[in-house]
Design a protein around this motif. Structure first.
Motif, PDB file in Angstrom:
ATOM      1  N   GLY A 162      38.249  34.224  35.538  1.00 36.92           N
ATOM      2  CA  GLY A 162      39.445  35.088  35.542  1.00 36.92           C
ATOM      3  C   GLY A 162      38.773  36.413  34.631  1.00 36.92           C
ATOM      4  O   GLY A 162      38.235  36.328  33.827  1.00 36.92           O
ATOM      5  N   SER A 194      25.407  30.620  31.236  1.00 35.48           N
ATOM      6  CA  SER A 194      26.275  31.742  30.445  1.00 35.48           C
ATOM      7  C   SER A 194      27.468  31.262  30.101  1.00 35.48           C
ATOM      8  O   SER A 194      28.297  31.989  29.299  1.00 35.48           O
ATOM      9  CB  SER A 194      26.645  33.050  31.246  1.00 35.48           C
ATOM     10  OG  SER A 194      27.434  32.542  32.485  1.00 35.48           O
ATOM     11  N   ASN A 195      27.626  29.689  30.237  1.00 37.89           N
ATOM     12  CA  ASN A 195      29.147  29.164  29.467  1.00 37.89           C
ATOM     13  C   ASN A 195      28.629  28.014  29.066  1.00 37.89           C
ATOM     14  O   ASN A 195      29.466  27.011  28.897  1.00 37.89           O
ATOM     15  CB  ASN A 195      30.048  29.117  30.703  1.00 37.89           C
ATOM     16  CG  ASN A 195      31.257  29.427  30.129  1.00 37.89           C
ATOM     17  OD1 ASN A 195      31.479  29.858  29.056  1.00 37.89           O
ATOM     18  ND2 ASN A 195      32.428  28.925  30.783  1.00 37.89           N
ATOM     19  N   GLY A 249      23.668  26.742  36.163  1.00 33.61           N
ATOM     20  CA  GLY A 249      23.621  28.042  36.794  1.00 33.61           C
ATOM     21  C   GLY A 249      22.710  29.025  36.191  1.00 33.61           C
ATOM     22  O   GLY A 249      21.563  28.779  35.960  1.00 33.61           O
ATOM     23  N   THR A 250      23.266  30.061  35.408  1.00 37.54           N
ATOM     24  CA  THR A 250      22.553  31.002  34.474  1.00 37.54           C
ATOM     25  C   THR A 250      22.806  30.622  33.079  1.00 37.54           C
ATOM     26  O   THR A 250      22.452  31.217  32.318  1.00 37.54           O
ATOM     27  CB  THR A 250      23.110  32.336  34.760  1.00 37.54           C
ATOM     28  OG1 THR A 250      24.349  32.413  34.677  1.00 37.54           O
ATOM     29  CG2 THR A 250      23.163  32.754  36.369  1.00 37.54           C
ATOM     30  N   THR A 297      26.890  32.087  38.564  1.00 35.62           N
ATOM     31  CA  THR A 297      26.844  32.071  39.853  1.00 35.62           C
ATOM     32  C   THR A 297      27.946  31.319  40.476  1.00 35.62           C
ATOM     33  O   THR A 297      29.066  31.082  39.996  1.00 35.62           O
ATOM     34  CB  THR A 297      25.658  30.311  39.836  1.00 35.62           C
ATOM     35  OG1 THR A 297      26.478  29.547  39.068  1.00 35.62           O
ATOM     36  CG2 THR A 297      24.358  30.720  39.558  1.00 35.62           C
ATOM     37  N   PRO A 301      24.131  19.993  36.199  1.00 38.53           N
ATOM     38  CA  PRO A 301      23.908  21.285  36.929  1.00 38.53           C
ATOM     39  C   PRO A 301      24.073  22.242  36.011  1.00 38.53           C
ATOM     40  O   PRO A 301      24.569  22.416  34.853  1.00 38.53           O
ATOM     41  CB  PRO A 301      25.113  21.154  37.857  1.00 38.53           C
ATOM     42  CG  PRO A 301      26.004  20.053  37.906  1.00 38.53           C
ATOM     43  CD  PRO A 301      25.624  19.366  36.179  1.00 38.53           C
TER      44      PRO A 301
HETATM   45  C1  LIG Z   1      28.845  38.542  28.513  1.00 36.91           C
HETATM   46  C2  LIG Z   1      29.851  37.578  29.357  1.00 36.91           C
HETATM   47  C3  LIG Z   1      31.161  37.663  29.860  1.00 36.91           C
HETATM   48  C4  LIG Z   1      31.896  36.777  30.333  1.00 36.91           C
HETATM   49  N1  LIG Z   1      33.061  37.026  31.067  1.00 36.91           N
HETATM   50  C5  LIG Z   1      33.716  36.299  31.617  1.00 36.91           C
HETATM   51  C6  LIG Z   1      35.072  36.598  32.226  1.00 36.91           C
HETATM   52  O1  LIG Z   1      35.470  37.585  31.990  1.00 36.91           O
HETATM   53  N2  LIG Z   1      35.778  35.622  32.777  1.00 36.91           N
HETATM   54  C7  LIG Z   1      35.257  34.304  32.814  1.00 36.91           C
HETATM   55  O2  LIG Z   1      36.104  33.344  33.376  1.00 36.91           O
HETATM   56  N3  LIG Z   1      34.109  33.813  32.112  1.00 36.91           N
HETATM   57  C8  LIG Z   1      33.380  34.666  31.652  1.00 36.91           C
HETATM   58  N4  LIG Z   1      32.004  34.356  30.940  1.00 36.91           N
HETATM   59  C9  LIG Z   1      31.674  33.031  31.120  1.00 36.91           C
HETATM   60  C10 LIG Z   1      30.616  32.794  32.420  1.00 36.91           C
HETATM   61  O3  LIG Z   1      30.225  34.014  32.965  1.00 36.91           O
HETATM   62  C11 LIG Z   1      31.331  31.903  33.501  1.00 36.91           C
HETATM   63  O4  LIG Z   1      31.934  30.881  33.022  1.00 36.91           O
HETATM   64  C12 LIG Z   1      30.313  31.779  34.611  1.00 36.91           C
HETATM   65  O5  LIG Z   1      31.045  30.953  35.657  1.00 36.91           O
HETATM   66  C13 LIG Z   1      29.206  30.600  34.351  1.00 36.91           C
HETATM   67  O6  LIG Z   1      28.420  30.911  35.465  1.00 36.91           O
HETATM   68  P1  LIG Z   1      26.964  30.101  35.344  1.00 36.91           P
HETATM   69  O7  LIG Z   1      26.119  30.026  36.519  1.00 36.91           O
HETATM   70  O8  LIG Z   1      26.106  30.840  33.996  1.00 36.91           O
HETATM   71  O9  LIG Z   1      27.267  28.619  34.544  1.00 36.91           O
HETATM   72  P2  LIG Z   1      26.618  27.674  33.347  1.00 36.91           P
HETATM   73  O10 LIG Z   1      26.684  28.257  32.144  1.00 36.91           O
HETATM   74  O11 LIG Z   1      25.187  27.388  33.951  1.00 36.91           O
HETATM   75  O12 LIG Z   1      27.691  26.458  33.434  1.00 36.91           O
HETATM   76  C14 LIG Z   1      28.625  26.138  33.021  1.00 36.91           C
HETATM   77  C15 LIG Z   1      29.136  24.845  33.334  1.00 36.91           C
HETATM   78  O13 LIG Z   1      29.391  24.879  34.945  1.00 36.91           O
HETATM   79  C16 LIG Z   1      28.465  23.695  35.341  1.00 36.91           C
HETATM   80  N5  LIG Z   1      27.941  24.018  36.675  1.00 36.91           N
HETATM   81  C17 LIG Z   1      27.282  25.044  36.877  1.00 36.91           C
HETATM   82  N6  LIG Z   1      26.827  25.058  38.179  1.00 36.91           N
HETATM   83  C18 LIG Z   1      27.445  24.069  38.780  1.00 36.91           C
HETATM   84  C19 LIG Z   1      27.096  23.581  40.112  1.00 36.91           C
HETATM   85  N7  LIG Z   1      26.536  24.087  41.080  1.00 36.91           N
HETATM   86  N8  LIG Z   1      27.894  22.611  40.350  1.00 36.91           N
HETATM   87  C20 LIG Z   1      28.669  21.713  39.343  1.00 36.91           C
HETATM   88  N9  LIG Z   1      28.819  22.094  38.008  1.00 36.91           N
HETATM   89  C21 LIG Z   1      28.380  23.283  37.783  1.00 36.91           C
HETATM   90  C22 LIG Z   1      27.813  23.353  34.239  1.00 36.91           C
HETATM   91  O14 LIG Z   1      27.116  21.962  34.546  1.00 36.91           O
HETATM   92  C23 LIG Z   1      28.298  23.604  33.225  1.00 36.91           C
HETATM   93  O15 LIG Z   1      29.159  22.632  32.775  1.00 36.91           O
HETATM   94  C24 LIG Z   1      31.247  35.268  30.546  1.00 36.91           C
HETATM   95  C25 LIG Z   1      29.997  35.035  29.928  1.00 36.91           C
HETATM   96  C26 LIG Z   1      29.246  36.129  29.423  1.00 36.91           C
HETATM   97  C27 LIG Z   1      28.052  35.549  28.960  1.00 36.91           C
END
Ligand SMILES: Cc1cc2nc3c(=O)[nH]c(=O)nc-3n(C[C@H](O)[C@H](O)[C@H](O)COP(=O)(O)OP(=O)(O)OC[C@H]3O[C@@H](n4cnc5c(N)ncnc54)[C@H](O)[C@@H]3O)c2cc1C
Length: 340
Positions: free
Chosen positions: A128, A54-55, A51-52, A118, A49
């Motif tokens: 957090g 970003s992690n 999302g965007t 997401t 899976p």
């Molecule tokens: C500039 C910046 C600042 C940030 N600040 C913070 C902060 O303050 N606090 C914090 O906690 N994080 C922070 N992050 C990290 C990030 O924003 C979070 O972890 C966020 O929840 C990731 O969302 P995503 O949709 O991009 O997940 P992705 O990067 O797409 O996925 C991350 C992980 O989640 C899994 N995943 C995604 N969607 C699903 C789904 N529907 N079902 C099962 N698994 C899934 C993916 O397989 C992957 O392993 C930051 C990132 C950036 C770039």
């Protein structure tokens, strides 16, 4: 449902790393997701899976079906006194959700403003910021099992939430696609002002009794000033978790480094800032080829001009080794690393 083959993920991860997925599909409902999981099983492909992005750190190609959940509904399930239960589809943009709930007079998420990503990914690492973690709002997480497409619901207790941690990173890793998250918010504002940087931002703005809208604005302002924008300087936010150590280990470190900041936690443990350790080890602003440590923020690794997740991981490994050698503290990456 359109399956895209050999799809580039460069535009789908905030580090802008090149990686090709064997297949990729965008779904917006549990029915489409079920079809996608059936297809992956028939092709013998694992499911990842996304999302965007970003992690995640993508190192090489992903031999998988990448599933992007685009469903973004928000439904009010029930209301009892001041408490409101919401169901949010996995594809809902997180920051848009924070704004939307605030506009609807539903409070709680304001400290978590401007976190990229997401709603479906939010429980994975129990996002957090500014003294608040997601777990205090989660009532249930809905998902489909990748192995058989069966629907399941986890209660908050089942999710094993901890600091940037959950069961989805542990025993259920790679086994589920989250479809929706149920959150309990409140109609009564209870601003959480424990975090010093947030308090001083509000004080400087002359706000002595902040409303949730003030907290939201302050968080957006601080984050916009402090954190590099991934659109200009590709990054995944904090690259390492803040180490949580036993009190005795922290005391020993403090004797050698009296200015080490320490944040006491429950169970006689304390959190120390990874950024401080990395900065003191001399890494701020250092570059290695196309990647480097942000000059203003030691915890943020930036992809300035690299295609390769391997180059970024090599830098991360060097930082881990140097912090271990200097302070005897093991740093752990926060993003999920694929390949490498
Ligand atoms: C500039 C910046 C600042 C940030 N600040 C913070 C902060 O303050 N606090 C914090 O906690 N994080 C922070 N992050 C990290 C990030 O924003 C979070 O972890 C966020 O929840 C990731 O969302 P995503 O949709 O991009 O997940 P992705 O990067 O797409 O996925 C991350 C992980 O989640 C899994 N995943 C995604 N969607 C699903 C789904 N529907 N079902 C099962 N698994 C899934 C993916 O397989 C992957 O392993 C930051 C990132 C950036 C770039």
């Amino acid at each position: 449902m359109q399956i895209l083959r050999a799809e580039s993920l460069r535009a789908r991860n905030t580090l802008r790393l090149e990686s090709r997925a064997t297949a990729l599909v965008e779904v917006s409902s549990p029915v489409q997701l079920t079809e996608a999981l059936d297809w992956a099983r028939a092709e013998g492909l694992p499911v990842v899976p996304l999302g965007t992005g970003s992690n995640v750190v993508l190192v090489g190609d992903l031999d998988a079906l990448v599933v992007c959940h685009r469903g973004s509904d928000m439904e009010l399930l029930s209301e009892q006194g001041e408490q409101v239960l919401l169901r949010v589809a996995a594809g809902h943009d997180w920051h848009a959700l924070v704004q939307r709930t605030l506009e609807a007079g539903l409070y709680g998420l304001e400290n978590l403003a401007l976190i990229p990503g997401t709603a479906g990914a939010a429980p994975i690492q129990n996002i957090g910021a500014y003294g608040v973690e997601l777990d205090r709002f989660v009532v249930a997480v809905h998902a489909l099992e990748t192995a058989n497409g069966r629907a399941m619901t986890l209660t908050a207790g089942d999710c094993g939430f901890g600091y940037r941690d959950s069961v989805f990173k542990g025993e259920l890793r790679d086994q589920l696609v989250i479809t929706a998250v149920d959150l309990r918010l409140s109609r009564r504002p209870r601003p959480e002002l424990g975090y010093p940087a947030l308090r001083s931002e509000l004080e400087q703005a002359g706000i002595s009794e902040p409303r949730p809208e003030d907290v939201f604005r302050a968080v957006v302002d601080v984050r916009s000033r402090r954190l590099p924008d991934p659109a200009r300087e590709p990054n995944v936010g904090s690259f390492f978790k803040n180490p949580v150590l036993k009190a005795a280990a922290v005391e020993a470190l403090r004797r050698q480094h009296p200015d080490l900041p320490v944040y006491p936690q429950s169970g006689g443990r304390a959190k120390i800032p990874a950024a401080w350790l990395i900065d003191r080890a001399g890494w701020k602003g250092q570059r290695r080829g196309g990647v480097g440590v942000h000059p203003g923020h030691a915890l943020v690794l930036v992809n300035y001009a690299s295609d390769s997740g391997a180059e970024l991981l090599a830098l991360a490994d060097e930082i881990v080794a140097s912090v271990q050698a200097r302070f005897g503290v093991a740093l752990e990456p926060e993003p999920r690393i694929y390949g490498g």
